[in-house]
Design a protein around this motif. Structure first.
Motif, mmCIF file in Angstrom:
data_model
loop_
_atom_site.group_PDB
_atom_site.id
_atom_site.type_symbol
_atom_site.label_atom_id
_atom_site.label_comp_id
_atom_site.label_asym_id
_atom_site.label_seq_id
_atom_site.Cartn_x
_atom_site.Cartn_y
_atom_site.Cartn_z
ATOM 1 N N GLN A 186 0.831 -1.200 0.000
ATOM 2 C CA GLN A 186 0.000 0.000 0.000
ATOM 3 C C GLN A 186 0.870 1.257 0.000
ATOM 4 O O GLN A 186 0.589 2.224 -0.692
ATOM 5 N N ILE A 204 -4.195 7.062 2.456
ATOM 6 C CA ILE A 204 -4.083 5.621 2.201
ATOM 7 C C ILE A 204 -3.809 4.823 3.474
ATOM 8 O O ILE A 204 -4.509 3.844 3.769
ATOM 9 N N PRO A 207 -6.477 5.616 7.009
ATOM 10 C CA PRO A 207 -7.827 5.039 6.931
ATOM 11 C C PRO A 207 -7.827 3.514 7.082
ATOM 12 O O PRO A 207 -8.771 2.947 7.603
ATOM 13 N N GLN A 208 -6.758 2.872 6.623
ATOM 14 C CA GLN A 208 -6.695 1.421 6.783
ATOM 15 C C GLN A 208 -6.221 1.033 8.170
ATOM 16 O O GLN A 208 -6.665 0.036 8.736
ATOM 17 N N ALA A 285 -16.393 -1.771 4.008
ATOM 18 C CA ALA A 285 -15.649 -1.876 2.752
ATOM 19 C C ALA A 285 -15.014 -3.252 2.583
ATOM 20 O O ALA A 285 -14.562 -3.598 1.500
ATOM 21 N N TYR A 286 -14.984 -4.028 3.675
ATOM 22 C CA TYR A 286 -14.255 -5.291 3.620
ATOM 23 C C TYR A 286 -15.199 -6.491 3.578
ATOM 24 O O TYR A 286 -14.796 -7.616 3.783
ATOM 25 N N ARG A 288 -17.760 -8.889 1.525
ATOM 26 C CA ARG A 288 -18.047 -9.314 0.160
ATOM 27 C C ARG A 288 -19.505 -9.093 -0.190
ATOM 28 O O ARG A 288 -20.379 -9.221 0.620
ATOM 29 N N PRO B 105 -7.883 -1.030 -0.557
ATOM 30 C CA PRO B 105 -9.079 -1.779 -0.184
ATOM 31 C C PRO B 105 -10.173 -0.918 0.433
ATOM 32 O O PRO B 105 -11.339 -1.307 0.415
ATOM 33 N N HIS B 106 -9.814 0.253 0.965
ATOM 34 C CA HIS B 106 -10.821 1.070 1.646
ATOM 35 C C HIS B 106 -11.537 2.000 0.671
ATOM 36 O O HIS B 106 -12.405 2.757 1.077
ATOM 37 N N HIS B 148 -16.232 -2.222 -3.799
ATOM 38 C CA HIS B 148 -14.931 -2.245 -3.113
ATOM 39 C C HIS B 148 -14.121 -3.430 -3.623
ATOM 40 O O HIS B 148 -14.681 -4.466 -3.994
ATOM 41 N N ILE B 150 -12.609 -5.872 -2.426
ATOM 42 C CA ILE B 150 -12.763 -7.218 -1.870
ATOM 43 C C ILE B 150 -13.741 -8.054 -2.694
ATOM 44 O O ILE B 150 -13.684 -9.274 -2.686
ATOM 45 N N ARG B 151 -14.631 -7.383 -3.418
ATOM 46 C CA ARG B 151 -15.607 -8.129 -4.213
ATOM 47 C C ARG B 151 -15.110 -8.410 -5.626
ATOM 48 O O ARG B 151 -15.870 -8.903 -6.458
#
Lengths: 288, 261
Positions: A186, A204, A207-208, A285-286, A288, B105-106, B148, B150-151
């Motif tokens: 990242q 970047i 936020p993670q 956001a994580y 599926r 990813p975010h 996002h 992850i999908r």
């Protein structure tokens, strides 16, 4: 993620029907277990109450003065919230300092952490409450009245300063781990796009990292709500101070301590609940 | 070999040491506008390190890199001070695609693509979005713009990464084994996007194990071994009549494993 089972028509697939039955059964078993644990809690509380009533415990006094203690809950929450925010900022810069290659940043950061972690919170509280005004007096004597004002803090300011400094040092490790948990790729992707270090951090990495940091900061916040009882020593009118004041006056220690303890307990339960909701929202956001 | 005017990439005598390991041993290379250069070689030959030195993700120990007029130089393990100041200028000349995609990813797919133009270049958001949509259409992911990462599948993530790099309008695209982390059935969709780029005249330096791609798309193939450029030439020549015995040996092994089409 738990799917809303009712939305799946079971007739559509015989396999699905079997799966649904299994899932429902597992849920039912889990629910029964939760209820059993709840019954044990209730029994323990009842036993405790009965025991106390045998010992000339005065519930009327407790109920009559709950309100007085309850008025301190705003101060407790306020001091804790402001302190955790300042502590988070300190921790972020502490972590950046520790990860920095700049010897000055690294030196300041490691010195701060070492001093704060190496001394008791109680001493820090006294130092800020009793020591700082003494420094202020000296400065006034030396002819710097403006500087002296800076060192003369109100009770609440002193409390917030003590808690922020203390928790900031411990939380530095949390923030450092959070920043390091974001994959090296990242950083590289952001750098390859031409971002400055600050842009990279703000857009970047942080936020993670926040996602990793939040649960631990939540735990620290819950711990801090209870450590904030220490600032009652500074004369801040929060829960413990108020409870203690009445307890001493009327010698009703168990009654008032119970009130204070219960309020802290409720605060903790509510905070834990809020924390789990926040974590779920941030996972968005994580999923599926 | 295409020779459109002056070289856009100029590398002179590049060395890289990792501790006691001499990974790049004096590499010099010139790449011309619109050229597609494919670097092949076994793992550990320094291909990726070389590519990463071009945008200073790895700082060279010594040597000089110049891309579209921005030059940086290192000596005795340090970038020269004025070179360090030009680090970001150099990176803005290049776009990089990583083996592990490294999408953010975010952020949604669209946010991934507009992030750098808006934040780094200060492009107005509407304009960046318009451009991003165009790029996403090009890599076939317009319908995924609000999703996002992850999908997404690996191939889709890599295509987002390509669009993200292109959004900065780099002069040279660097591909660091872009298909090595992909399931076999997903490799084709990424290679197809790369072929489109090559056809449109994008200057590309590609490190890959995809010999078929090298054969079909490269203007020039370079065989690298032990930190040196051993042999270079048009794909026809490298793949059918390599001159250096080391290249022959490498290609023989590839053919044995059935990976050369």
């Amino acid at each position: 993620m738990a799917e809303p089972l009712s939305q799946i028509p079971p007739e559509s697939d015989p396999d699905l029907a079997v799966g649904l039955a299994l899932v429902r059964r597992a849920r039912r078993i889990r629910l029964v277990e939760t209820v059993k644990v709840g019954i044990v809690w209730f029994a323990l509380l009842a036993l405790l109450t009965i025991g106390l009533l045998q010992l000339r415990f005065d519930p009327q006094y407790l109920l009559r003065h709950t309100n007085f203690v309850l008025q301190g809950i705003g101060t407790t929450i306020g001091v804790s919230v402001v302190s955790i925010l300042i502590a988070s900022v300190l921790a972020l810069f502490g972590a950046l300092g520790r990860l920095s290659r700049n010897p000055i940043a690294q030196g300041i950061s490691s010195f701060y952490i070492s001093v704060i972690r190496g001394t008791p919170l109680l001493i820090q509280v006294y130092f800020i409450y009793l020591g700082l005004p003494q420094i202020g007096q000296q400065l006034k004597g030396l002819g710097y009245p403006q500087l002296a004002d800076i060192f003369t803090l109100s009770e609440i300011q002193s409390g917030i300063l003590a808690l922020s400094l203390n928790y900031g040092a411990y939380m530095t490790e949390i923030f450092r781990a959070g920043l390091q948990a974001v994959g090296h790729g990242q950083y590289e992707a952001a750098a390859a796009l031409g971002m400055t270090r600050w842009q990279m951090l703000r857009r970047i990495i942080l936020p993670q990292a926040i996602r990793v940091i939040i649960p631990d900061v939540g735990n620290q916040f819950i711990a801090m709500q209870k450590d904030s009882a220490l600032v009652s020593l500074m004369g801040v009118w929060e829960i413990t101070f108020r409870a203690n004041r009445l307890a001493r006056k009327d010698s009703k220690f168990i009654e008032m301590l119970l009130v204070a303890a219960t309020l802290y307990w409720i605060l903790t339960v509510v905070s834990s609940w809020l924390q789990s909701r926040l974590e779920k929202r941030m996972a968005h956001a994580y999923e599926r | 070999m295409l020779m459109n005017g002056n070289p856009i990439v100029r590398v002179q005598n590049l060395h890289k040491w990792f501790g006691l390991l001499h990974v790049l041993r004096g590499i010099s290379l010139e790449v011309y506008p619109q050229e597609v250069v494919v670097i092949i070689g076994r793992s550990g030959s320094g291909k990726s390190t070389f590519l990463r030195c071009l945008n200073l993700l790895e700082e060279p120990t010594s040597g000089r890199v110049e891309i579209d007029g921005v030059a940086v130089e290192a000596a005795e393990g340090e970038l020269l001070p004025d070179s360090r100041a030009r680090m970001r200028d150099l990176r803005l000349k290049t776009g990089m695609v990583f083996q592990e995609f490294n999408v953010f990813p975010h952020k949604t797919v669209l946010e991934n693509v507009i992030e750098a133009p808006v934040i780094v270049k200060g492009v107005p958001k509407e304009q960046a979005v318009e451009k991003a949509r165009e790029l996403l259409r090009k890599v076939g992911l317009l319908d995924k713009q609000d999703v996002h990462p992850i999908r997404l599948s690996g191939g889709q993530k890599q295509r987002v990464a390509i669009a993200r790099a292109l959004a900065m309008e780099p002069k040279v695209m660097l591909f660091d084994e872009p298909t090595s982390a992909l399931d076999p059935e997903l490799i084709g969709e990424v290679l197809a996007v790369m072929k489109d780029l090559a056809r449109e005249g994008t200057t590309m330096i590609v490190v890959t194990h995809e010999m078929g791609f090298a054969h079909e798309v490269a203007d020039r193939v370079i065989y690298m071994e032990a930190g040196m450029l051993v042999e270079e030439g048009p794909p026809e020549q490298i793949f059918t009549s390599p001159r250096d015995p080391r290249t022959c040996q490498f290609l023989a092994r590839i053919i044995e494993s059935g990976r050369l089409v």
